[in-house]
Design a protein around this motif. Structure first.
Motif, PDB file in Angstrom:
ATOM      1  N   LEU A 266       0.821  -1.223   0.000  1.00 13.81           N
ATOM      2  CA  LEU A 266       0.000   0.000   0.000  1.00 13.81           C
ATOM      3  C   LEU A 266       0.843   1.256   0.000  1.00 13.81           C
ATOM      4  O   LEU A 266       0.347   2.349   0.279  1.00 13.81           O
ATOM      5  CB  LEU A 266      -0.952   0.017   1.212  1.00 13.81           C
ATOM      6  CG  LEU A 266      -1.937  -1.152   1.293  1.00 13.81           C
ATOM      7  CD1 LEU A 266      -2.698  -1.101   2.603  1.00 13.81           C
ATOM      8  CD2 LEU A 266      -2.881  -1.142   0.114  1.00 13.81           C
ATOM      9  N   GLY A 267       2.139   1.127  -0.275  1.00  8.89           N
ATOM     10  CA  GLY A 267       3.019   2.285  -0.292  1.00  8.89           C
ATOM     11  C   GLY A 267       3.079   2.926  -1.663  1.00  8.89           C
ATOM     12  O   GLY A 267       2.155   2.830  -2.468  1.00  8.89           O
TER      13      GLY A 267
ATOM     14  N   GLN B 231      -1.077   4.483   0.872  1.00  6.08           N
ATOM     15  CA  GLN B 231      -0.586   5.049   2.121  1.00  6.08           C
ATOM     16  C   GLN B 231       0.644   5.902   1.837  1.00  6.08           C
ATOM     17  O   GLN B 231       1.436   5.606   0.945  1.00  6.08           O
ATOM     18  CB  GLN B 231      -0.244   3.931   3.108  1.00  6.08           C
ATOM     19  CG  GLN B 231      -1.419   3.028   3.436  1.00  6.08           C
ATOM     20  CD  GLN B 231      -2.519   3.765   4.174  1.00  6.08           C
ATOM     21  OE1 GLN B 231      -2.297   4.361   5.221  1.00  6.08           O
ATOM     22  NE2 GLN B 231      -3.723   3.731   3.608  1.00  6.08           N
TER      23      GLN B 231
ATOM     24  N   SER C 172       3.156   6.336   3.779  1.00  2.00           N
ATOM     25  CA  SER C 172       4.381   5.797   4.374  1.00  2.00           C
ATOM     26  C   SER C 172       4.346   4.283   4.293  1.00  2.00           C
ATOM     27  O   SER C 172       3.291   3.666   4.139  1.00  2.00           O
ATOM     28  CB  SER C 172       4.511   6.241   5.835  1.00  2.00           C
ATOM     29  OG  SER C 172       3.361   5.874   6.570  1.00  2.00           O
TER      30      SER C 172
ATOM     31  N   PHE D 278       4.622   0.305   5.277  1.00  2.00           N
ATOM     32  CA  PHE D 278       4.188  -0.564   6.372  1.00  2.00           C
ATOM     33  C   PHE D 278       5.425  -1.248   6.944  1.00  2.00           C
ATOM     34  O   PHE D 278       6.177  -1.898   6.221  1.00  2.00           O
ATOM     35  CB  PHE D 278       3.189  -1.596   5.854  1.00  2.00           C
ATOM     36  CG  PHE D 278       2.633  -2.508   6.919  1.00  2.00           C
ATOM     37  CD1 PHE D 278       1.655  -2.063   7.783  1.00  2.00           C
ATOM     38  CD2 PHE D 278       3.092  -3.810   7.038  1.00  2.00           C
ATOM     39  CE1 PHE D 278       1.131  -2.901   8.757  1.00  2.00           C
ATOM     40  CE2 PHE D 278       2.575  -4.653   8.001  1.00  2.00           C
ATOM     41  CZ  PHE D 278       1.593  -4.202   8.870  1.00  2.00           C
TER      42      PHE D 278
ATOM     43  N   ARG E  76      -4.013   0.317  10.074  1.00  2.00           N
ATOM     44  CA  ARG E  76      -2.944  -0.031   9.137  1.00  2.00           C
ATOM     45  C   ARG E  76      -2.756  -1.541   9.066  1.00  2.00           C
ATOM     46  O   ARG E  76      -2.511  -2.105   7.991  1.00  2.00           O
ATOM     47  CB  ARG E  76      -1.636   0.651   9.561  1.00  2.00           C
ATOM     48  CG  ARG E  76      -0.574   0.626   8.461  1.00  2.00           C
ATOM     49  CD  ARG E  76      -1.072   1.405   7.229  1.00  2.00           C
ATOM     50  NE  ARG E  76      -0.234   1.192   6.068  1.00  2.00           N
ATOM     51  CZ  ARG E  76       0.863   1.879   5.788  1.00  2.00           C
ATOM     52  NH1 ARG E  76       1.265   2.836   6.598  1.00  2.00           N
ATOM     53  NH2 ARG E  76       1.538   1.623   4.696  1.00  2.00           N
TER      54      ARG E  76
ATOM     55  N   GLN F 149      -3.370  -3.824   5.656  1.00  2.00           N
ATOM     56  CA  GLN F 149      -2.313  -4.684   5.127  1.00  2.00           C
ATOM     57  C   GLN F 149      -2.797  -6.116   4.966  1.00  2.00           C
ATOM     58  O   GLN F 149      -2.525  -6.776   3.962  1.00  2.00           O
ATOM     59  CB  GLN F 149      -1.085  -4.642   6.044  1.00  2.00           C
ATOM     60  CG  GLN F 149       0.137  -5.321   5.456  1.00  2.00           C
ATOM     61  CD  GLN F 149       0.573  -4.686   4.152  1.00  2.00           C
ATOM     62  OE1 GLN F 149       0.648  -3.469   4.049  1.00  2.00           O
ATOM     63  NE2 GLN F 149       0.841  -5.511   3.151  1.00  2.00           N
TER      64      GLN F 149
END
Length: 1015
Positions: free
Chosen positions: A261-262, A297, A299, A301, A333, A337
């Motif tokens: 998700l980055g 996201q 940042s 994970f 978060r 994930q």
């Protein structure tokens, strides 16, 4: 000048080398034996010098877990065979470590591979044929790695992780593997397709292996590919464009969102002759075959591998899983994930329904409809429309932020679970939904380094990794240095491993130093602000995150949470009831309210033995303490007084059992509440009318303090209290407190110990209290001994023993004999030791039994009876182990025994162990004795400058106590100094001795344990 570490190692044995390398690797003998697959006895015999050399195969096995490679490994193996100096091997290992630190974060090329559809393949072939497939797969992959200088980092089942120093070599290896896999004849006529991913980035080599965000990114990239496909990241593609093998090319597959998700990643496919080229779209989050609305996201994970695996397992086996935890613990978060990793194209997708902005309980179903992009039906209730749409769908819905809408979420979830058999729900909340079929997963704090670990390498814990990564994202590099490591670890521990708090703390490094941040964490609610502007308002500051949870509590729950802030560390239900059950909260209500606070993630419940203990995360406790202060002075004072009264009762109840066979269980009971006992003592000491409370607590904890080597704590509490006006209001209590303080002052301030004991004797005679007099006389006897006046103390000890015999009390007599025997010459002491030990065996007093055996060992050694000394040491250890007593003196005397036997390496290990225990407990007297032993060993090895400096350091430690050297210590010290003077001369001896005396505590310990000299 004192010899430096390398200079001193010229006479180093292989056993000494092995022990030092093992210590530097942080391994016990058992851990090294298990890792190297050799016996612990073999390691022990080498370190003790029983075997001077080792077989080559043994040395090769040991080198790996010790972290040796290259020249250091070769020299280690040669030293094991006696063919190279051990000192050279040690120097090579030190040089390799230094070089490794400089290159710890070097850029590397990563290769991840795994078999596509391995689970289905196992189902088709069965276990036996699948095992043949794995064996064939491994037999094709490993030669390709070896042929191109690839290093296998990990292999699990059907997957490999390898690292290359050369990108060209990695590409060649991948192509060789794919060609070999394609040409191989597989069992059952199957086709085995392996997907691969190549990525370049930085990774740090730690004890946990290669760690870094780029390693995870490489794995995520490989996972979106298809069997037979080789994917290449943009960073690797840029580097390989001009160095592709002949006939190879890169095809740009576009930008893709990976399942971390980055940030999106541009991905390329490696084409080569003979390999398939046509594949379906990548399994990335943008693939239409993977319907979802999971948000990107800002940042990366970090960590949480264990938690992700556990929650995935629960979601796959349960229709409704609720992640619960305090605000800022990372529930959302983690849920996102897990959802991303479960998105595999086999169902109707994964959808996020965000409820933070929803305020109406009846609007939950409509919010879920909006998230799934379901059209509203006029006149049809939203819940019914949702159920109709989901009836045949195979979908996972993440319902985020349920805590303020518990009733509406419970109603919606229950209906979906009942009527939509293929729908799974993953909810996040600060408390459970409370419906049938719900599986609860409490999201823990991020993992923290162990209690003794100050390593801040990213792989040391998830909390440290998150702090380091978020600091880097804010443009702040954290240097790997002795000062930074402990500070980073301490920051993460003090923030309880809470992700939100750690992220906000890392952001503060833009405007302050790490040391400044660490020093201001007590003001964390004012300090930790300024989170991401895109986050929910309640997640932008630490205070807002906690205040949101607090605002959802009922009035009685808020009151109880404030009162619970008085506890330090943990507490049990009985303590919560005793301390908090008053003034509007009935004792019988506490259990229900406490359970509610646990459910709402504001109190942590942990199983301990057969019961539960509770605790507040420090951030929650500080917030609750503010609320307690706001409740008014009377409320805060009442809670503090109730806390003090309860733990005084606990201590006095335990005291009755601390001299008998159940002392181990009761010592453990007090140990669990050590922090609460300290807080109760501090509260009593702060009260003008608290003198009697302080004395009662000190008297009750006397045995606990001694068994846990906390004499400093006892001394600091009791001595000021004994000087207060009116302290003698209860003369018996005053007398017993005087004796208790004297016992705990022997190794701290011998003059104070003697004065306290004299007062106690005078008072006991005046009161006519025989039991108090027995204890007081024994204390005075020992005080004179520790002051270097055994002859003066002996009559007091003799009177104490005679009176104790008349009383017929085994506990009193055993203790009196223990202290009286300090003043008796070793030769005629055997009968008295036997009498004393028999007393402790009848009473079950393991603590005094261990001390007696320890002292008997010293007496036997002084008399030259080494077998008897060993036998008593073994008995001392056995008794100590029954009550969890850490006997520093046993290690010190074992050092004397081993030195007498000529085992200098073993003696050094024993003295160093004694020194570490003394350092941990803050015992200057014990540290002095251990450093003295190391000084004598340095002299035995001919390192006279070092010996003289250590003698000076030992004297400085002893001077802080006021004690003189006694017995064996005095004899060995004088012999060693005489030899040093003969070898160095007066001037050089005095100079090195003065250097040692002038060392700071830290430098003295460094000299003793690491061998680096002053100046």
């Amino acid at each position: 000048m004192v010899d430096g570490p390398v200079a001193e190692q010229t006479g180093l044995s292989f056993g000494g080398l092995l022990r030092q390398l093992r210590d530097e690797a942080g391994l016990t003998q058992d851990e090294l034996a298990e890792a190297a697959q050799v016996s612990q006895r073999a390691i022990s015999d080498l370190e003790r010098g029983i075997n001077r050399t080792a077989r080559k195969d043994t040395a090769i096995l040991l080198a790996g877990p010790l972290g040796l490679d290259g020249p250091a490994r070769e020299l280690f193996i040669a030293a094991a065979r006696g063919r190279a100096p051990a000192g050279e091997a040690l120097a090579a290992a030190a040089a390799a470590r230094e070089a490794g630190t400089r290159a710890a974060a070097a850029s590397r090329t990563f290769l991840f591979t795994d078999i596509e559809g391995s689970t289905a393949l196992l189902g088709r072939l069965g276990e036996d044929l699948y095992a043949q497939v794995l064996a064939g797969h491994h037999a094709l992959v490993r030669p390709a790695l070896a042929a191109h200088d690839g290093r296998e980092v990990d292999a699990q089942g059907d997957s490999f992780f390898a690292v290359f120093s050369s990108l060209r070599g990695c590409v060649a290896a991948a192509l060789q593997m794919q060609q070999a896999l394609q040409d191989h004849a597989w069992p059952g006529g199957e086709r085995v397709r392996v997907r691969m991913g190549i990525h370049c980035g930085e990774a740090a080599r730690t004890a946990a292996g290669l760690v870094g965000l780029e390693v995870h990114r490489a794995a995520r990239m490989a996972a979106v590919g298809h069997g037979g496909q080789v994917l290449v990241s943009e960073s690797a593609a840029v580097l390989m464009r001009d160095g592709l093998p002949p006939g190879a090319a890169l095809a740009d597959l576009g930008v893709h969102r990976l399942k971390d998700l980055g940030r999106p990643e541009r991905i390329f496919q490696l084409h080569a002759a003979g390999l398939p080229a046509g594949f379906p779209p990548l399994r990335s989050l943008g693939n239409p075959a993977l319907p979802n609305n999971l948000p990107a996201q800002l940042s990366a994970f970090i960590g949480r591998e264990r938690e992700v695996a556990e929650v995935r397992g629960l979601v796959e086996s349960s229709r409704l899983v609720t992640l619960i935890g305090a605000g800022g613990c990372g529930k959302t978060r983690l849920g996102l994930q897990v959802a991303a990793e479960l998105l595999d194209g086999s169902g109707d997708g994964v959808w996020l329904a965000e409820l933070a902005a929803v305020t109406d309980q009846d609007a939950v179903a409509a919010a879920v409809c909006d998230a799934l992009r379901l059209a509203a039906r006029p006149g049809r209730p939203a819940l019914e429309a949702l159920l109709d749409a989901l009836a045949l769908q195979d979908v996972l819905i993440v319902v985020d932020n349920c805590e303020h809408l518990i009733a509406g979420c419970a109603k919606t979830a229950e209906a979906i679970v009942r009527r939509c058999p293929r729908v799974r729900l993953l909810a996040t909340s600060r408390e459970p939904l409370g419906i049938a079929g719900e599986t609860i997963y409490r999201v823990p704090s991020l993992s923290l380094p162990g209690p003794e670990d100050s390593d801040f390498a990213p792989g040391s814990s998830d909390a440290v990794a998150l702090f380091a990564e978020r600091a880097r994202a804010h443009g702040v590099g954290l240097p790997v240095e002795e000062q930074a490591g402990p500070l980073v670890v301490s920051v993460c521990r003090r923030l309880d491993g809470m992700p939100l708090a750690i992220e906000l703390a890392a952001a503060r490094l833009r405007s302050m130093s790490l040391a400044e941040l660490h020093g201001r964490l007590d003001q964390r609610f004012r300090l930790l602000t300024g989170g991401s502007r895109t986050a929910l308002e309640r997640q932008q500051t630490l205070r807002a995150a906690v205040a949101w949870s607090y605002s959802l509590l009922a009035g009685a729950e808020q009151v109880l949470l404030g009162r619970l802030s008085v506890f330090a560390g943990g507490f049990d239900l009985a303590a919560a009831e005793a301390v908090c059950g008053f003034g509007g909260i009935d004792v019988l209500e506490v259990v229900g309210l406490l359970g509610s606070l646990v459910d709402k993630s504001l109190v942590v419940a942990e199983p301990v033995g057969e019961g539960l203990r509770y605790r507040l995360l420090e951030t929650i406790r500080l917030f609750a303490a503010e609320r307690l202060v706001e409740a008014g002075e009377d409320e805060a004072a009442a809670v503090a007084e109730a806390h003090c009264a309860h733990f005084l009762s606990v201590a006095e109840t335990a005291a009755a059992h601390l001299t008998g066979p159940e002392q181990g269980r009761w010592l453990a009971r007090l140990g669990a509440d050590q922090a609460n006992l300290r807080r109760a003592a501090q509260h009593a000491a702060d009260r003008p009318d608290g003198t009697a409370l302080v004395l009662r607590l000190g008297v009750a904890l006397d045995r606990y303090w001694r068994a846990r080597s906390r004499e400093q704590e006892a001394f600091r509490l009791l001595v000021p209290a004994l000087q207060r006006p009116g302290v003698g209001a209860d003369p018996v209590l005053f007398g017993v407190a005087l004796v208790t303080a004297a016992h705990n002052a022997f190794w701290i301030d011998v003059a104070a110990a003697r004065h306290l004991a004299e007062q106690a004797v005078e008072l006991a005679r005046k009161l006519g209290d025989d039991r108090l007099l027995v204890r007081s006389l024994a204390a005075l006897c020992a005080a004179h001994y520790f002051a270097g006046e055994p002859e003066t103390g002996r009559p007091f000890g003799q009177e104490s023993v005679e009176r104790a015999r008349r009383l017929g009390d085994d506990v009193l007599l055993g203790r009196s004999l223990l202290l009286y025997l300090l003043t008796i010459d070793p030769a005629p002491s055997g009968q008295l030791f036997a009498e004393a030990i028999a007393c402790t065996e009848r009473s079950g007093d393991h603590l005094i039994n261990s001390m007696l055996h320890n002292n008997a060992s010293g007496a036997a050694l002084e008399a030259g009876d080494i077998p008897a000394a060993r036998a008593h040491l073994e008995a001392a250890v056995q008794a100590a182990q029954q009550i969890g007593y850490e006997v520093v003196a046993v290690s010190a005397i074992m050092g004397l025994v081993l030195r007498a036997e000529g085992d200098l390496d073993g003696a050094r290990s024993a003295f160093e162990a004694a020194l570490r225990i003394g350092r941990r407990n803050g015992h200057d007297w014990n540290m002095a004795g251990a450093i003295l032993g190391l000084a004598c060993l340095a002299g035995d090895a001919g390192a006279w400058d070092r010996a003289a400096a250590l003698h000076g350091a030992a004297q400085a430690f002893l001077d802080r106590t006021g004690n003189p050297w006694q017995g064996l210590d005095a004899r060995d010290r004088q012999d060693s100094l005489d030899q040093a003077r003969a070898n160095l001369g007066d001037e050089q001896l005095e100079r090195a001795y003065a250097q040692g005396m002038a060392l700071s505590l830290e430098k003295a310990l460094d000299l003793a344990l690491r061998g680096s000299g002053p100046g």
